[in-house]
Design an enzyme around this catalytic site. Structure first.
Site, short mmCIF file in Angstrom:
data_model
loop_
_atom_site.label_atom_id
_atom_site.label_comp_id
_atom_site.label_asym_id
_atom_site.label_seq_id
_atom_site.Cartn_x
_atom_site.Cartn_y
_atom_site.Cartn_z
N ALA A 83 7.92 1.55 7.88
CA ALA A 83 7.99 2.98 7.53
C ALA A 83 7.44 3.20 6.12
O ALA A 83 7.74 2.44 5.21
CB ALA A 83 9.42 3.48 7.61
N GLY A 84 6.63 4.22 5.98
CA GLY A 84 6.07 4.49 4.66
C GLY A 84 5.54 5.91 4.59
O GLY A 84 5.23 6.52 5.62
N GLY A 143 -5.13 8.59 -7.60
CA GLY A 143 -4.40 9.62 -6.84
C GLY A 143 -3.18 9.06 -6.13
O GLY A 143 -2.43 9.79 -5.49
N TYR A 147 2.19 5.30 -4.86
CA TYR A 147 2.04 4.50 -3.63
C TYR A 147 1.53 3.09 -3.95
O TYR A 147 2.03 2.10 -3.41
CB TYR A 147 1.07 5.25 -2.71
CG TYR A 147 0.84 4.65 -1.34
CD1 TYR A 147 1.76 4.82 -0.31
CD2 TYR A 147 -0.34 3.95 -1.05
CE1 TYR A 147 1.52 4.31 0.96
CE2 TYR A 147 -0.59 3.43 0.21
CZ TYR A 147 0.34 3.62 1.22
OH TYR A 147 0.09 3.11 2.48
N PRO A 177 -2.78 -3.59 5.61
CA PRO A 177 -3.86 -2.91 6.34
C PRO A 177 -4.82 -2.23 5.38
O PRO A 177 -4.43 -1.77 4.30
CB PRO A 177 -3.12 -1.85 7.16
CG PRO A 177 -1.66 -2.18 7.09
CD PRO A 177 -1.48 -2.93 5.80
N ILE A 180 -6.57 2.68 8.56
CA ILE A 180 -6.31 2.60 10.00
C ILE A 180 -6.26 4.01 10.57
O ILE A 180 -5.75 4.93 9.92
CB ILE A 180 -4.96 1.86 10.26
CG1 ILE A 180 -4.89 0.53 9.50
CG2 ILE A 180 -4.72 1.66 11.75
CD1 ILE A 180 -5.96 -0.49 9.86
#
Ligand code: NDP
Length: 241
Positions: A83-84, A143, A147, A177, A180
């Site tokens: 989850a993110g 930006g 994250y 990843p 995606i």
């Protein structure tokens, strides 16, 4: 006896593909989600997995959620911290809320989710913990200071816990990843996306199933000697050292 896998954010996007693959590989799968019950119900029905709603950014909710999953399905052998969220913005305009929310959901969730499960894995002498980080945690992304920090933090968490768990049969790895084809990437404006694809040597976005394939490898019993690793799956967009 089928092993139990818990996939956070396992009802949509990459997480859904992971749930599907682990189910196909013979696991009993619990798919956690945050609030989109319609998507969760559809995924549960489609894949034959069980969906559970809680916020992975809330410690008590994680303890309660894990207890419910283990009561229903048995001890968790495979935990996929998938989850993110993103709350993008340039740093000079980033609010404390944007920072806190991403750190809470993307990074603190690793502690909240893994802590109640890890002890049982350790006691049973077996476990597979797989953390879904990101290319942007490896290379940094303008930006996305929040994250990128959270996703890089996941890699540090993985390296440290891998060394603690090694003698107890618990492996801890990351899958990183690249871009995606999911709802998260669909939110990126089209002209920005075109520019991103131009930087991917394979010439396309990745597929959620390609991430699930990497997770399935790390989740298998045969992968016991792979621990503390970050498996990069990004079409050669960024080759981490
Ligand atoms: P999506 O937005 O498509 O799906 C997110 C999933 O996570 C949903 O099931 C959502 O539940 C769940 N979720 C979100 N917040 C919470 C929360 N607080 N508690 C519990 N569940 C939550 O994401 P992706 O599939 O694109 O991404 C999955 C992971 O892969 C993320 O960690 C992301 O950072 C990472 N990643 C993705 C990339 C990409 O290109 N897509 C690239 C690199 C990394 P609900 O449906 O209820 O909202």
């Amino acid at each position: 006896m089928a092993r139990v896998a818990l996939v956070t954010g396992g009802t949509r996007g990459i997480g859904k593909a992971i749930s599907a693959r682990l189910k196909a590989d013979g696991f009993k799968v619990a798919a956690n989600y945050a609030g989109n019950t319609e998507a969760a119900d559809a995924t549960a029905k489609e894949l034959g997995v069980t969906a559970y709603k809680w916020d992975v950014g809330n410690a008590q909710a994680c303890r309660d959620g894990v207890a419910k999953v283990e009561a229903d399905l048995g001890p968790v052998d495979v935990l996929v911290n998938n989850a993110g969220i993103t709350r993008d913005g340039f740093f000079h305009k980033m609010s404390e809320e944007q920072w806190d929310e991403v750190i809470r959901v993307d990074l603190s969730s690793l502690f909240y989710m893994t802590r109640p499960i890890y002890e049982g894995m350790r006691n049973r002498g077996y476990g597979r913990i797989i953390n879904i980080t990101s290319i942007n945690g490896q290379k940094g992304q303008p930006g996305q200071v929040n994250y990128s920090a959270a996703k890089a933090g996941m890699i540090g968490f993985t390296k440290a816990l891998a060394q603690e768990g090694a003698m107890k049969g618990v492996t801890v790895n990351c899958v990183a990843p690249g871009y995606i084809d999911t709802d998260m990437v669909a939110a990126v404006p089209e002209e920005v996306l075109k520019k991103i694809i131009a930087t991917i040597p394979v010439g396309r976005l990745g597929k959620a199933e390609e991430i699930a394939h990497a997770v399935a490898f790390l989740a298998s019993e045969q992968s016991g000697f792979v621990t503390g690793a970050t498996m990069t799956v990004n079409g050669a967009q960024y080759i981490a050292g």
